[in-house]
Every structure is written in C-alpha cells, then in structure tokens.
Design a protein around this motif. Structure first.
Motif, mmCIF file in Angstrom:
data_model
loop_
_atom_site.group_PDB
_atom_site.id
_atom_site.type_symbol
_atom_site.label_atom_id
_atom_site.label_comp_id
_atom_site.label_asym_id
_atom_site.label_seq_id
_atom_site.Cartn_x
_atom_site.Cartn_y
_atom_site.Cartn_z
ATOM 1 N N UNK A 29 0.836 -1.205 0.000
ATOM 2 C CA UNK A 29 0.000 0.000 0.000
ATOM 3 C C UNK A 29 0.872 1.257 0.000
ATOM 4 N N UNK A 30 1.922 1.274 0.822
ATOM 5 C CA UNK A 30 2.819 2.427 0.876
ATOM 6 C C UNK A 30 3.415 2.729 -0.502
ATOM 7 N N UNK A 31 3.796 1.657 -1.221
ATOM 8 C CA UNK A 31 4.421 1.800 -2.538
ATOM 9 C C UNK A 31 3.399 1.875 -3.669
ATOM 10 N N UNK A 32 2.124 2.005 -3.307
ATOM 11 C CA UNK A 32 1.033 2.133 -4.279
ATOM 12 C C UNK A 32 0.987 0.962 -5.263
ATOM 13 N N UNK A 33 1.341 -0.216 -4.780
ATOM 14 C CA UNK A 33 1.322 -1.437 -5.596
ATOM 15 C C UNK A 33 2.126 -1.267 -6.883
ATOM 16 N N UNK A 34 3.274 -0.591 -6.786
ATOM 17 C CA UNK A 34 4.144 -0.360 -7.940
ATOM 18 C C UNK A 34 5.546 -0.883 -7.642
ATOM 19 N N UNK A 35 6.142 -1.519 -8.630
ATOM 20 C CA UNK A 35 7.527 -1.969 -8.511
ATOM 21 C C UNK A 35 8.419 -0.735 -8.401
ATOM 22 N N UNK A 36 9.217 -0.675 -7.341
ATOM 23 C CA UNK A 36 10.058 0.486 -7.106
ATOM 24 C C UNK A 36 11.249 0.546 -8.059
ATOM 25 N N UNK A 37 11.734 -0.600 -8.520
ATOM 26 C CA UNK A 37 12.831 -0.601 -9.504
ATOM 27 C C UNK A 37 12.329 -0.146 -10.866
ATOM 28 N N UNK A 38 11.174 -0.618 -11.276
ATOM 29 C CA UNK A 38 10.576 -0.134 -12.531
ATOM 30 C C UNK A 38 10.391 1.379 -12.449
ATOM 31 N N UNK A 39 9.910 1.842 -11.312
ATOM 32 C CA UNK A 39 9.666 3.270 -11.113
ATOM 33 C C UNK A 39 10.967 4.067 -11.239
ATOM 34 N N UNK A 40 12.075 3.538 -10.650
ATOM 35 C CA UNK A 40 13.372 4.216 -10.769
ATOM 36 C C UNK A 40 13.815 4.317 -12.227
ATOM 37 N N UNK A 41 13.371 3.367 -13.048
ATOM 38 C CA UNK A 41 13.728 3.347 -14.470
ATOM 39 C C UNK A 41 12.719 4.116 -15.323
ATOM 40 N N UNK A 42 11.767 4.769 -14.687
ATOM 41 C CA UNK A 42 10.788 5.571 -15.417
ATOM 42 C C UNK A 42 9.637 4.772 -15.988
ATOM 43 N N UNK A 43 9.435 3.557 -15.487
ATOM 44 C CA UNK A 43 8.339 2.708 -15.943
ATOM 45 C C UNK A 43 7.337 2.551 -14.806
#
Length: 110
Positions: A29-43
């Motif tokens: 929930x804190x990470x909004x159900x998003x992969x944090x590594x993908x997010x770091x890569x702009x995905x």
C-alpha cells in the motif's frame, strides 16, 4: 546453472507469519502497488501487470534485525526480484524463430 537445491529450497517460516503478511500489505500500500525498480527506471509496473513481491533490501538472512523495518522493505515485480537474487533466466524470454518463407513455399509446392 542454478542448483536444484536452490530452486526447491523450502520457504522461510517467517514469511508465513501473520505479522509478515500484515507488514507486506502495508508496504504494498505504501508503494502504491508499484515496482520500485521499474519506477526508478521511469516505468510503471503494478499488480495488474505482474506479481508483486515485498523485498528485503538488506537480506533477511544477513540482517534479521531489519526484518520488519519499513526502510528495509520495497515492492518489486517478480522480474526485478528475480534479477536481484540472480534467479533470472534468459532462455525463458527467447523470441520464437520465424518460419522461413522458403520452407512454406517448399511445403505447398510453389
């Protein structure tokens, strides 16, 4: 090549506890159900795209004292979690070979 012992190893009982399941849900929930590594890569990779896992940044076996610390936990997609742990196999994503036009012509007698 990965040994069978590594791939068939039984799960750590810690991951079956009620406390871990609750903490895991909090981190997702804190990470909004998003992969944090993908997010770091702009995905953006969400639970709708892939299975998400909660990862110990500093490994549980090395730092059991950080097992439930929010700052040591992150949401990762299965792909990035496997890459982090050296469990990514290139052969699983091999593209299929196209059928040669010559083979098709020979098959149909053209």
């Amino acid at each position: 090549m990965v040994s069978m012992a590594k791939t068939t190893k039984k799960a750590n009982p810690f991951y079956l506890t009620k406390e871990w399941r609750q903490k895991r849900q909090e981190i997702l929930e804190r990470d909004h159900y998003e992969c944090q590594e993908c997010k770091r890569q702009g995905k953006v990779t969400t639970r709708h795209d892939q299975v998400l896992e909660v990862d110990h940044i500093l490994e549980l076996q090395d730092r059991p004292d950080l097992a439930m610390e929010d700052d040591n936990l992150q949401t990762l997609c299965k792909r990035h979690h496997n890459i982090k742990h050296g469990r990514y196999f290139k052969f699983r994503n091999k593209p299929k070979k196209p059928i040669s036009p010559l083979v098709n012509e020979e098959w149909f007698g053209n």
